[in-house]
Scaffold this motif. Structure first.
Motif, PDB file in Angstrom:
ATOM      1  N   LEU A  64       3.376  -0.053 -12.856  1.00  0.00           N
ATOM      2  CA  LEU A  64       2.540  -0.801 -12.367  1.00  0.00           C
ATOM      3  C   LEU A  64       1.351  -0.006 -11.608  1.00  0.00           C
ATOM      4  O   LEU A  64       0.487  -0.441 -11.015  1.00  0.00           O
ATOM      5  CB  LEU A  64       3.208  -1.739 -11.099  1.00  0.00           C
ATOM      6  N   ARG A  65       1.968   1.141 -11.418  1.00  0.00           N
ATOM      7  CA  ARG A  65       0.963   2.408 -10.738  1.00  0.00           C
ATOM      8  C   ARG A  65      -0.373   2.424 -11.401  1.00  0.00           C
ATOM      9  O   ARG A  65      -1.178   2.977 -10.845  1.00  0.00           O
ATOM     10  CB  ARG A  65       1.747   3.527 -10.671  1.00  0.00           C
ATOM     11  N   ALA A  66      -0.286   1.924 -12.610  1.00  0.00           N
ATOM     12  CA  ALA A  66      -1.598   2.194 -13.642  1.00  0.00           C
ATOM     13  C   ALA A  66      -2.766   1.106 -13.033  1.00  0.00           C
ATOM     14  O   ALA A  66      -3.891   1.213 -13.476  1.00  0.00           O
ATOM     15  CB  ALA A  66      -1.206   1.960 -15.073  1.00  0.00           C
ATOM     16  N   TYR A  67      -2.338   0.170 -12.184  1.00  0.00           N
ATOM     17  CA  TYR A  67      -3.157  -1.128 -11.969  1.00  0.00           C
ATOM     18  C   TYR A  67      -4.400  -0.469 -10.871  1.00  0.00           C
ATOM     19  O   TYR A  67      -3.559   0.172  -9.978  1.00  0.00           O
ATOM     20  CB  TYR A  67      -2.440  -2.043 -11.485  1.00  0.00           C
ATOM     21  N   PRO A  68      -5.226  -0.718 -10.801  1.00  0.00           N
ATOM     22  CA  PRO A  68      -6.276  -0.359  -9.590  1.00  0.00           C
ATOM     23  C   PRO A  68      -5.705  -0.897  -8.330  1.00  0.00           C
ATOM     24  O   PRO A  68      -5.141  -2.088  -8.136  1.00  0.00           O
ATOM     25  CB  PRO A  68      -7.678  -0.977  -9.963  1.00  0.00           C
ATOM     26  N   LEU A  69      -5.673   0.053  -7.326  1.00  0.00           N
ATOM     27  CA  LEU A  69      -5.293  -0.270  -5.931  1.00  0.00           C
ATOM     28  C   LEU A  69      -6.026  -1.779  -5.541  1.00  0.00           C
ATOM     29  O   LEU A  69      -5.428  -2.686  -4.995  1.00  0.00           O
ATOM     30  CB  LEU A  69      -5.638   0.506  -4.912  1.00  0.00           C
ATOM     31  N   THR A  70      -7.220  -1.979  -5.723  1.00  0.00           N
ATOM     32  CA  THR A  70      -8.016  -3.178  -5.457  1.00  0.00           C
ATOM     33  C   THR A  70      -7.479  -4.426  -5.979  1.00  0.00           C
ATOM     34  O   THR A  70      -7.622  -5.445  -5.380  1.00  0.00           O
ATOM     35  CB  THR A  70      -9.642  -3.039  -5.696  1.00  0.00           C
ATOM     36  N   LEU A  71      -6.802  -4.358  -6.952  1.00  0.00           N
ATOM     37  CA  LEU A  71      -6.126  -5.483  -7.677  1.00  0.00           C
ATOM     38  C   LEU A  71      -4.911  -5.870  -7.300  1.00  0.00           C
ATOM     39  O   LEU A  71      -4.285  -7.057  -7.329  1.00  0.00           O
ATOM     40  CB  LEU A  71      -6.247  -5.436  -9.086  1.00  0.00           C
ATOM     41  N   ASP A 123       0.804  -1.006   0.039  1.00  0.00           N
ATOM     42  CA  ASP A 123       0.054   0.100  -0.016  1.00  0.00           C
ATOM     43  C   ASP A 123       0.737   1.404  -0.099  1.00  0.00           C
ATOM     44  O   ASP A 123       0.485   2.411  -0.672  1.00  0.00           O
ATOM     45  CB  ASP A 123      -1.021   0.167   1.247  1.00  0.00           C
ATOM     46  N   GLU A 124       1.775   1.090   0.793  1.00  0.00           N
ATOM     47  CA  GLU A 124       2.822   2.412   0.812  1.00  0.00           C
ATOM     48  C   GLU A 124       3.679   2.845  -0.277  1.00  0.00           C
ATOM     49  O   GLU A 124       3.612   3.879  -0.934  1.00  0.00           O
ATOM     50  CB  GLU A 124       3.881   2.238   1.994  1.00  0.00           C
ATOM     51  N   CYS A 125       4.204   1.726  -0.969  1.00  0.00           N
ATOM     52  CA  CYS A 125       5.265   2.074  -2.035  1.00  0.00           C
ATOM     53  C   CYS A 125       4.694   1.284  -3.386  1.00  0.00           C
ATOM     54  O   CYS A 125       5.493   1.318  -4.754  1.00  0.00           O
ATOM     55  CB  CYS A 125       6.611   1.496  -1.585  1.00  0.00           C
ATOM     56  N   GLY A 126       4.028   0.591  -3.428  1.00  0.00           N
ATOM     57  CA  GLY A 126       3.242  -0.146  -4.547  1.00  0.00           C
ATOM     58  C   GLY A 126       3.747  -1.622  -4.867  1.00  0.00           C
ATOM     59  O   GLY A 126       4.476  -2.251  -3.916  1.00  0.00           O
TER      60      GLY A 126
END
Length: 110
Positions: A92-99, A61-64
């Motif tokens: 990888l920042r383009a991926y939704p947080l939920t995934l 969550d903090e760094c990806g």
């Protein structure tokens, strides 16, 4: 899971501490048994904390995702003495947080 189980383990540990104080003047075997039980509770708590961090590290969550995968690979190498090379391709920042937890789980299983 971690929070609820951790609380229950803390309550169990406090109960064992109280039981130890109540049985101090009793048979030495009781005191030894309680100490052994307290040690086991401590080990279980540590294992649950470790498992919780491995399943969903705060770093995710903090760094990806990329940082979490690199962290996991480093830890795996230390635990198993198997050399890994991690290569992250793309943003990888383009991926939704939920995934991200699901993707991290796939990387762990690979």
């Amino acid at each position: 899971m971690h929070d609820i189980t951790g609380q229950k383990i803390a309550v169990l540990s406090m109960s064992l501490d109280r039981l130890a104080r109540l049985t101090e003047q009793r048979k030495p075997e009781a005191k030894d048994s309680i100490k052994e039980s307290r040690d086991i509770v401590t080990q279980i708590g540590e294992e649950i904390r470790t498992l919780s961090y491995i399943l969903h590290p705060p770093l995710l969550d903090e760094c990806g995702l990329a940082s979490a995968v690199h962290w996991y690979a480093e830890g795996f190498q230390k635990r198993s003495a198997i050399k890994l090379e991690v290569e992250v391709d793309g943003d990888l920042r383009a991926y939704p947080l939920t995934l991200k937890p699901r993707y991290f789980a796939w990387c762990r299983k690979a």
